[in-house]
Design an enzyme around this catalytic site. Structure first.
Site, PDB file in Angstrom:
ATOM      1  N   SER A 165      33.362  46.172  10.453  1.00 15.28           N
ATOM      2  CA  SER A 165      33.439  45.662  11.821  1.00 15.28           C
ATOM      3  C   SER A 165      33.293  46.747  12.883  1.00 15.28           C
ATOM      4  O   SER A 165      32.289  47.437  12.928  1.00 15.28           O
ATOM      5  CB  SER A 165      34.737  44.876  11.984  1.00 15.28           C
ATOM      6  N   HIS A 166      34.324  46.906  13.698  1.00 15.61           N
ATOM      7  CA  HIS A 166      34.262  47.810  14.844  1.00 15.61           C
ATOM      8  C   HIS A 166      34.734  49.222  14.487  1.00 15.61           C
ATOM      9  O   HIS A 166      34.831  50.070  15.359  1.00 15.61           O
ATOM     10  CB  HIS A 166      35.143  47.247  15.943  1.00 15.61           C
TER      11      HIS A 166
ATOM     12  N   ASP B  71      30.092  40.545  15.621  1.00 11.62           N
ATOM     13  CA  ASP B  71      30.880  39.329  15.831  1.00 11.62           C
ATOM     14  C   ASP B  71      31.766  39.395  17.078  1.00 11.62           C
ATOM     15  O   ASP B  71      32.277  38.374  17.518  1.00 11.62           O
ATOM     16  CB  ASP B  71      31.691  38.946  14.577  1.00 11.62           C
ATOM     17  N   ARG B  72      31.943  40.592  17.637  1.00 15.33           N
ATOM     18  CA  ARG B  72      32.773  40.684  18.851  1.00 15.33           C
ATOM     19  C   ARG B  72      31.914  40.814  20.095  1.00 15.33           C
ATOM     20  O   ARG B  72      30.762  41.207  20.018  1.00 15.33           O
ATOM     21  CB  ARG B  72      33.675  41.917  18.770  1.00 15.33           C
TER      22      ARG B  72
ATOM     23  N   LYS C 282      33.178  34.532  14.203  1.00 16.47           N
ATOM     24  CA  LYS C 282      33.027  34.728  15.638  1.00 16.47           C
ATOM     25  C   LYS C 282      31.648  35.321  15.871  1.00 16.47           C
ATOM     26  O   LYS C 282      31.028  35.858  14.955  1.00 16.47           O
ATOM     27  CB  LYS C 282      34.130  35.622  16.184  1.00 16.47           C
TER      28      LYS C 282
ATOM     29  N   ASP D 286      29.405  44.934  13.542  1.00 22.44           N
ATOM     30  CA  ASP D 286      28.762  43.876  12.763  1.00 22.44           C
ATOM     31  C   ASP D 286      28.382  42.659  13.599  1.00 22.44           C
ATOM     32  O   ASP D 286      27.988  41.624  13.050  1.00 22.44           O
ATOM     33  CB  ASP D 286      29.660  43.456  11.595  1.00 22.44           C
TER      34      ASP D 286
ATOM     35  N   ASP E 251      30.025  44.587  18.735  1.00 22.56           N
ATOM     36  CA  ASP E 251      30.605  45.616  17.860  1.00 22.56           C
ATOM     37  C   ASP E 251      29.721  45.904  16.641  1.00 22.56           C
ATOM     38  O   ASP E 251      28.595  45.432  16.549  1.00 22.56           O
ATOM     39  CB  ASP E 251      32.012  45.191  17.408  1.00 22.56           C
TER      40      ASP E 251
END
Ligand code: G1P
Ligand code: ZN
Length: 540
Positions: A112-113, A280-281, A375, A278, A276
């Site tokens: 992720s982030h 999703d944010r 998300k 990947d 971010d």
């Protein structure tokens, strides 16, 4: 062709909220990734001959682990893998591919982030056939399997070309390398009024999208610049890099500071956004206004009907417990259901599948809808653009009118990162033990109305999740939430969420509006004493 390799279990492969996430050198240990992937396959039933989707955010180790996953999928009897070209698939795009092609499930490779590179983070998670993260029942089974695994199966397939779109057959399994953007872009075109957004760009609307050298670069280039006609240069840092250019691909006010500064400069563009690692944010910054993720959820929900994909209205809204109550007021006005879930996207899955909620969000910059089961950063950005294009007002005007209608939930999250686990655990257990004595006490002029440790009763499957975060509610609607992060990779992270509802004073500075509550948190929880920190590491 197929080899069975003897292996011994690692003791630390407990999947967290987003699957297994560890430092790269940990993943590089012999058989480490293989053990986990085989444990995933061993925990699933009925995938013989079916399709597995594989893709990741392009970080260091992405290609290598994808190669292993493809060879292991072949050896374990999958009929087909669909893999993003270059190993790339944003998390929401992977969710879409799983759903669209009715795959059995997918492996999503990302941390992720979190930063990437040879000494940074890597991760793998398994998503089920609805496109969403595996529920606890499956992640628990995977964990149990990692403790006893004795061998894994892998096929010798020779070199696998991840860079050419097309289909090959190897080891009895079909390998389809797909354009990672195409299906996702088509989905976005089906939801949003691209013609209206295109007209807005044509009229001189200026936007900055910071892809942070992460996975959304190619998506933003194609959708914003090629399909919506935004001028070249709208998407920044759009080439995914294995180490994200040495940056932290977390779209918050600390790590996306450049964008923030630009949006507050005198000649700021109309709209700014970032995503971010990947994809999703999302981060939303209008000209001269930062829209908190909690507010963004509420504003998107209030205006979603302006986008073709949501013109029939929303079935309900869901938010994670620490997310502010701003969306609750919208749900109330719309007369639709409002659901409060524990932190983590997986808790929205049942509500979306059951048609109880259409839009969901978390304070941690995650917003999404029933179009996928993750998300979705770019989705949120495009919904904002659709709303701006239809209302023909600035983001600032839209936010201010929203507050005039619903009141304003001042909100901030204070993170104490990489603190000693012992102290963090002690803080939580001592506070938990005192919860029942808090109601009625007065702290810094605020009276505690109620205090509990959040427990969630899933209305769809009846499952209960306890100890999901401590809530301290004050008279007048203000609130403190404390919980420990489930996604950190070193030490513990204490998160303090501070919220004050204000029906009339709409233009206060956030941290000063929250000063009494922040002081009350220290008085009640003893953060300084337990963590040894006198201030948070990140304030968002
Ligand atoms: C964090 C966020 C949470 C999000 C998760 C995965 O989890 O707070 O909202 O779902 O990352 O992106 P935490 O570290 O707080 O457990
Ligand atoms: Zn992410």
């Amino acid at each position: 062709m197929i080899r069975t390799v003897k292996t011994t279990p690692y003791t630390d492969q407990k999947p967290g909220t987003s699957g297994l996430r560890k430092k790269v050198p940990v993943f590089q240990q012999e058989n480490y990734a293989e053990n986990f992937i085989q444990s995933v396959f061993d925990s699933l039933e009925g995938f013989e001959g079916k399709t597995l989707v594989i893709g990741g955010d392009g970080r260091f180790l992405n290609r290598e682990v994808i190669g292993k996953a493809i060879r292991m999928a072949a050896a374990n009897g999958f009929g087909k893998v669909m893999v993003g070209q270059g190993g790339i698939l944003s998390t929401p795009a992977a969710s879409n591919v799983i759903r669209k092609y009715k795959a059995f499930g997918g492996l999503v490779l990302s941390a992720s982030h979190n930063p990437g590179g040879p000494h940074e983070d890597f991760g793998i998670k398994y998503n089920i056939g609805n496109g969403g993260p595996a529920p606890e029942k499956i992640t628990n089974a995977i964990y149990e399997r990692t403790k006893s695994i004795g061998e894994y199966r892998i096929a010798d397939l020779g070199a696998i070309d991840l860079d050419t779109v097309g289909t090959t057959v190897a080891g009895g399994m079909t390998i389809e390398v797909i354009d990672p953007v195409k299906d996702y872009a088509a989905l976005m075109e089906s939801l949003f009024d691209f013609a209206a957004i295109r007209a807005m760009f044509k009229g001189g609307f200026r936007m900055r999208f910071d892809a942070m050298h992460a996975v959304t670069g190619p998506y933003a280039k194609e959708i914003l610049e090629n399909r919506l006609g935004a001028p070249e240069g709208t998407a920044r840092n759009f080439v995914p890099l294995e180490d994200f250019g040495g940056h932290h691909p977390d779209p918050n006010l600390v790590h996306a500071k450049e964008l923030y500064d630009e949006m507050f400069a005198p000649d700021a563009p109309d709209f700014g956004a970032a995503s971010d690692g990947d994809g999703d944010r999302n981060l939303i910054i209008g000209r001269q206004i930062f829209v908190t993720p909690s507010d963004s959820l509420a504003m998107l929900a209030a205006n979603a009907h302006l986008a073709p994909g949501y013109k029939a209205g929303l079935k309900g809204i869901a938010r994670s417990m620490p997310t502010s109550g701003a969306a609750d007021r919208v749900a109330e006005k719309l007369g639709i259901g409002m659901y409060e879930t524990p932190t983590g996207w997986k808790f929205f899955g049942n509500l979306l599948d059951a048609g109880m909620a259409t839009i969901c969000g978390e304070e941690s910059a995650g917003t999404g809808s029933d179009h996928v089961r993750e998300k979705d950063g770019l989705w949120a950005v495009l919904l904002w653009l659709n709303i701006l294009a239809v209302r023909k007002e600035s983001a600032k005007a839209i936010a201010e009118k929203h507050w005039q209608t619903y009141g304003r939930n001042y909100y901030s999250r204070h993170d104490y990162e990489e603190v000693a686990s012992e102290g963090a655990n002690r803080l939580v257990s001592e506070l938990r033990a005192r919860l029942s004595s808090l109601p009625g006490t007065k702290v810094r002029g605020l009276t505690v109305a109620a205090a509990d440790d959040f427990a969630y009763h899933d209305p769809v499957d009846g499952s209960v999740s306890e100890n999901q975060g401590i809530r301290i509610l004050f008279e007048g609607g203000s609130r403190l939430v404390l919980r420990l992060s489930g996604t950190g990779t070193s030490g513990a992270t204490l998160r303090l969420y501070v919220e004050r509802y204000e029906p009339e004073k709409l233009d206060l500075e956030t941290q000063s509006a929250l000063a009494d509550l922040i002081g009350a948190a220290e008085d009640i929880a003893g953060i300084r004493k337990h963590t040894g920190r006198d201030k948070p590491s990140v304030i968002t």
